[in-house]
Write an enzyme that holds these catalytic residues in place. Structure first.
Site, short mmCIF file in Angstrom:
data_model
loop_
_atom_site.label_atom_id
_atom_site.label_comp_id
_atom_site.label_asym_id
_atom_site.label_seq_id
_atom_site.Cartn_x
_atom_site.Cartn_y
_atom_site.Cartn_z
CD GLU A 143 -2.84 1.93 -6.30
OE1 GLU A 143 -1.98 2.79 -5.72
OE2 GLU A 143 -2.26 1.03 -7.10
NE ARG A 203 4.14 -2.17 1.00
CZ ARG A 203 2.94 -2.17 0.19
NH1 ARG A 203 2.32 -2.89 0.05
NH2 ARG A 203 2.90 -0.87 -0.91
CE1 TYR A 205 9.77 -6.53 11.00
CE2 TYR A 205 12.13 -6.39 10.53
CZ TYR A 205 10.80 -6.23 9.92
OH TYR A 205 10.51 -5.63 8.78
CG ASP A 240 10.02 2.95 -3.07
OD1 ASP A 240 10.60 3.66 -2.07
OD2 ASP A 240 9.92 1.59 -3.00
C1 LIG Z 1 3.00 -4.64 -3.71
C2 LIG Z 1 4.00 -3.99 -2.80
C3 LIG Z 1 4.68 -5.10 -1.91
C4 LIG Z 1 5.74 -4.42 -1.08
N1 LIG Z 1 6.33 -5.16 -0.10
C5 LIG Z 1 7.51 -4.78 0.92
C6 LIG Z 1 8.11 -5.63 1.84
O1 LIG Z 1 7.66 -6.70 2.03
N2 LIG Z 1 8.95 -5.12 2.47
C7 LIG Z 1 9.37 -3.81 2.25
O2 LIG Z 1 10.55 -3.23 2.92
N3 LIG Z 1 9.11 -3.14 1.32
C8 LIG Z 1 7.95 -3.37 0.53
N4 LIG Z 1 7.46 -2.61 -0.58
C9 LIG Z 1 8.07 -1.34 -0.74
C10 LIG Z 1 7.61 -0.11 0.32
O3 LIG Z 1 6.39 -0.28 0.57
C11 LIG Z 1 8.06 0.96 -0.25
O4 LIG Z 1 9.51 0.92 -0.62
C12 LIG Z 1 7.88 1.91 0.76
O5 LIG Z 1 6.83 2.05 1.33
C13 LIG Z 1 7.85 3.38 -0.07
O6 LIG Z 1 6.65 3.36 -0.73
P1 LIG Z 1 5.84 4.44 -1.83
O7 LIG Z 1 4.47 4.87 -1.44
O8 LIG Z 1 7.08 5.34 -2.26
O9 LIG Z 1 5.86 3.11 -3.17
P2 LIG Z 1 4.85 1.99 -3.20
O10 LIG Z 1 4.71 1.24 -1.96
O11 LIG Z 1 5.54 1.24 -4.22
O12 LIG Z 1 3.61 2.44 -4.00
C14 LIG Z 1 3.27 2.86 -5.19
C15 LIG Z 1 1.88 2.75 -5.51
O13 LIG Z 1 1.67 3.40 -6.73
C16 LIG Z 1 0.97 2.42 -7.27
N5 LIG Z 1 1.04 2.93 -8.97
C17 LIG Z 1 2.44 2.60 -9.54
N6 LIG Z 1 2.39 3.00 -10.89
C18 LIG Z 1 1.14 3.51 -11.10
C19 LIG Z 1 0.60 4.36 -12.07
N7 LIG Z 1 1.20 4.37 -13.26
N8 LIG Z 1 -0.78 4.92 -11.63
C20 LIG Z 1 -1.51 4.87 -10.60
N9 LIG Z 1 -0.90 4.09 -9.52
C21 LIG Z 1 0.21 3.43 -9.79
C22 LIG Z 1 1.32 1.25 -6.97
O14 LIG Z 1 0.31 0.34 -7.39
C23 LIG Z 1 1.53 1.24 -5.71
O15 LIG Z 1 0.19 1.38 -4.76
C24 LIG Z 1 6.45 -3.09 -1.15
C25 LIG Z 1 5.74 -2.30 -2.13
C26 LIG Z 1 4.74 -2.81 -3.00
C27 LIG Z 1 3.96 -1.87 -4.08
#
Ligand SMILES: Cc1cc2nc3c(=O)[nH]c(=O)nc-3n(C[C@H](O)[C@H](O)[C@H](O)COP(=O)(O)OP(=O)(O)OC[C@H]3O[C@@H](n4cnc5c(N)ncnc54)[C@H](O)[C@@H]3O)c2cc1C
Length: 395
Positions: free
Chosen positions: A33, A107, A220, A296
């Site tokens: 991370e 979250r 909500y 994402d």
């Molecule tokens: C800080 C933050 C706040 C959010 N707030 C909301 C919200 O309020 N409401 C909502 O609907 N959605 C929010 N989201 C989006 C939501 O969490 C995501 O759309 C969903 O949960 C899918 O998550 P994911 O694990 O695919 O990606 P993410 O939740 O984006 O997680 C990706 C992780 O990868 C890490 N990362 C990125 N690049 C690298 C790299 N090169 N090397 C190592 N680590 C890396 C990031 O730091 C993060 O921890 C937020 C996301 C983040 C990161």
């Protein structure tokens, strides 16, 4: 399949869920991370039955029940007049119809529960403050290179690498997709307030959805009902940076000048608004060789169907399931994952875009939308998405 060593890039909701699901299948996981610590970033997320079912299967049901809320319904109102348009049944209806609850959660609280579970799983190692830079898919291993806080580079080989590194994914580029996600012209404003500060008529257990031509609002209760999460969408020709760009409440209110009085009262309450811009990105491939993407990183989704976190959680479970199957090599298992997931996540992406258009309809189109909602009724509105909420893994 023999136990594998797997790297997961990114400790968001998707990466943490994948680590837990893969560890349960006997694999050894290293999560890498970029951030150095977990602060309270983000606000409300919705966990529809397709996602809550998976989290409960991972043994997180008891911990989640302490922090989630379960709205009985979505009340849909006209943003300008405040008049009710329709409703979507949630609560007991979802549990009975789809065998799992429709929860809403902060979250940060979901992330903490996943982190606690990861930290108490011996076969998962969480390495913070390392930024994944490249992933190279070799015939027999996948090599991941990351940069440490002091700029040093290190490379390690794994049997498989999962890119769960969010919308601006680096791992996605390693799969040959170097396009940037497309900005879709809207900004989401989010805030939380103590529930007792919400206008009485909007302080109930249900989710509120207000539809207008130039924007919409969702609210909500979260954090076990203590807080109200508010998200307001506005149109903007240019995006803002990141997940937490500060916004001025008076600018938001100016855009909602014609909103119903109760909604304006709600929007006037927060002392702090944070904004993020809405992007999505067409799905191409979710895997190549020994490298796969999830959440994402693979398929950013507009939030108008509340499926961003849910799809990341589904992906995580699907990956664990293919990497458990006998007689599969890692590349063939990941190719199965790609073919299992691609159509579904594309369909969800399109349905979310379509919802955005429907939410902002005005005039005759808006009138027709309202008629359809009334005709379907709360249960009909919920059952329209049976294909989404009733999801179960094949394997
Ligand atoms: C800080 C933050 C706040 C959010 N707030 C909301 C919200 O309020 N409401 C909502 O609907 N959605 C929010 N989201 C989006 C939501 O969490 C995501 O759309 C969903 O949960 C899918 O998550 P994911 O694990 O695919 O990606 P993410 O939740 O984006 O997680 C990706 C992780 O990868 C890490 N990362 C990125 N690049 C690298 C790299 N090169 N090397 C190592 N680590 C890396 C990031 O730091 C993060 O921890 C937020 C996301 C983040 C990161």
């Amino acid at each position: 399949m023999a136990a594998l060593s797997i790297a997961v890039a990114g400790a968001g909701i998707g990466g943490l869920t994948a680590a837990l699901a893969l560890a349960r299948r006997g694999h050894t996981i290293t999560i890498i991370e970029r951030r150095t610590g977990f602060t309270e970033v983000g606000a409300g997320l919705q966990l529809s039955p397709n996602a809550s079912r998976i989290l409960m299967d991972l043994g997180l049901g008891a911990a989640l029940r302490r922090v989630v809320t379960e709205p009985p319904q979505v009340v849909v109102r006209d943003l300008g007049s405040g008049r009710p348009i329709g409703a979507v049944a949630l609560g007991a209806f979802m549990r009975e119809r789809f065998g799992a609850p429709y929860w809403v959660v902060h979250r940060a609280e979901l992330q903490t529960i996943l982190l606690d579970a990861v930290r108490s799983t011996p076969s998962v190692r969480l390495v913070m403050g390392r930024t994944v830079e490249t992933v190279e898919d070799r015939a027999d291993r996948a090599e991941l290179t990351f940069v440490t806080g002091n700029g040093a580079r290190e490379s390690t080989a794994f049997d498989a690498v999962i890119g769960a590194d969010g919308i601006w994914s680096t791992v996605r580029q390693s799969l040959g997709d170097c396009r940037k996600p497309g900005y879709r012209g809207s900004i989401a404003w989010r805030a939380t307030i103590d529930r007792n500060r919400a206008p009485a008529e909007l302080a109930g257990d249900e989710t509120g959805l207000w539809l207008g031509r130039r924007g919409h609002v969702v609210h909500y209760p979260i954090s076990g009902g203590r807080l109200v999460n508010i998200v307001a969408i506005t149109k903007s020709p240019s995006p803002v940076d990141g997940w937490a760009a500060p916004g001025e409440g008076r600018d938001l209110l100016a855009g909602y000048a014609n909103a119903a009085a109760a909604l304006r009262k709600l929007l006037a309450e927060p002392e702090q608004w944070l904004r993020w811009s809405l992007f999505d990105h067409p799905v191409t491939s979710l895997a190549k060789g020994r490298v796969a993407l999830l959440g994402d990183a693979a398929h950013p989704i507009l939030p108008f169907l509340a499926q961003g976190a849910a799809m990341a959680i589904e992906d995580a479970a699907a990956l664990a399931s293919v990497l458990d199957a006998d007689a599969q090599t890692v590349p063939s298992a990941l190719s199965t994952y790609d073919s299992q997931r691609r159509d579904r996540v594309s369909k969800v992406q399109q349905a979310a875009r379509q919802n955005g258009r429907v939410y902002h309809m005005g005039g005759l189109m808006g009138f027709a939308r309202n008629q359809v909602m009334r005709r379907l009724g709360p249960e009909g509105m919920a059952t329209r998405y049976a294909w989404l909420y009733d999801f179960r893994l094949l394997a």
